[in-house]
Write an enzyme that holds these catalytic residues in place. Structure first.
Site, PDB file in Angstrom:
ATOM      1  CG  ASP A  38       5.642   7.713   1.976  1.00  0.00           C
ATOM      2  OD1 ASP A  38       6.531   8.389   2.515  1.00  0.00           O
ATOM      3  OD2 ASP A  38       4.716   7.181   2.610  1.00  0.00           O
ATOM      4  CE  LYS A 143       5.565   8.903   5.309  1.00  0.00           C
ATOM      5  NZ  LYS A 143       4.561   7.817   5.323  1.00  0.00           N
ATOM      6  CB  CYS A 176       1.340   8.350   2.998  1.00  0.00           C
ATOM      7  SG  CYS A 176       1.627   6.660   3.585  1.00  0.00           S
TER       8      CYS A 176
END
Length: 244
Positions: A38, A143, A176
């Site tokens: 990310d 995701k 995450c």
């Protein structure tokens, strides 16, 4: 009976080992992937979701140059590189209300921002920062949740390439990154988290999050600084380079 889990091969006598906590992490190039979690504008640049939650996004800035060096070395060594992006469909049908409505951010998922609609796939803010942008052939896993395995094709990519060990980087450490490492651990993957290639908006969370990974003999995995990984990578790459 065939095991449903990936089975990391025992390291050979010449396998380089990363100087890590709680003990050395074997680095077999053929079964290891570098994962960038990310590294998106919405999390690391002003005007995105991270800032809408009241965070100082500059806290994550130091990750980028270190990770850029690791990414370049991994590519040169021929490691599989996988990128992930958290975000949602334009109609937000994959964003549960518990996530959409939680807290009191200044702007919510799907709201307009300086980089387009926040955390929406296809918007500029959803994409990866230029310094770490994927090159042709590097899988990008989109995701809807915090972990890379939930509702994605991430594990299929790993199995296709016979990957059993992950070198994990990205943001944020306690959300995450941690979720992905825990998911990977439950599925039988061995994870090394690079301590200066992951970042948090909260220094305390950064420290404790990393300690949790390697606690109790490596309950979720290993931790090491980028320099230790790069040193082992250079050793692992040398035979391959000399053979070409």
């Amino acid at each position: 009976m065939t095991s449903p889990f990936p089975v990391p091969a025992p390291p050979g006598p010449d396998t380089p080992v990363v100087d890590a906590l709680p003990y050395g992490f074997p680095l077999d190039l053929s079964t290891t992937a570098l994962v960038l979690i990310d590294m998106q504008r919405d999390f690391v640049e002003p005007g995105g979701f991270g800032e809408s939650l009241g965070n100082d996004v500059s806290q994550l800035a130091g990750v980028i140059p270190v990770l850029k060096g690791v990414l370049g070395a991994a590519r040169a060594a021929g490691l599989l590189v996988v990128h992930t992006r958290e975000g949602h469909l334009p109609d937000l049908s994959d964003c549960p209300p518990a996530k959409l409505l939680r807290g009191k951010p200044s702007a919510r998922i799907g709201d307009p921002g300086p980089n387009g609609r926040i955390l929406v796939r296809g918007e500029p803010g959803h994409d990866i920062v230029d310094d770490l942008y994927p090159v042709d052939g590097e899988p990008v896993v989109d995701k809807p949740g915090k972990g890379a395995f939930y509702a994605t094709g991430f594990e299929a990519v790993l199995r296709e390439h016979e990957i059993t060990r992950l070198v994990v980087t990205g943001v944020t450490t306690e959300v995450c990154v941690h979720t992905t490492v825990r998911e990977a651990n439950d599925r039988g993957y061995e994870c090394l988290v690079l301590t200066d290639c992951v970042g948090s908006y909260f220094p305390t969370f950064q420290q404790v999050g990393l300690e949790m990974v390697a606690a109790q003999g490596g309950i979720f995995g290993w931790t090491a600084p980028a320099a230790a990984f790069l040193a082992a990578l250079a050793t692992a790459s040398a035979p391959a380079l000399s053979a070409t």
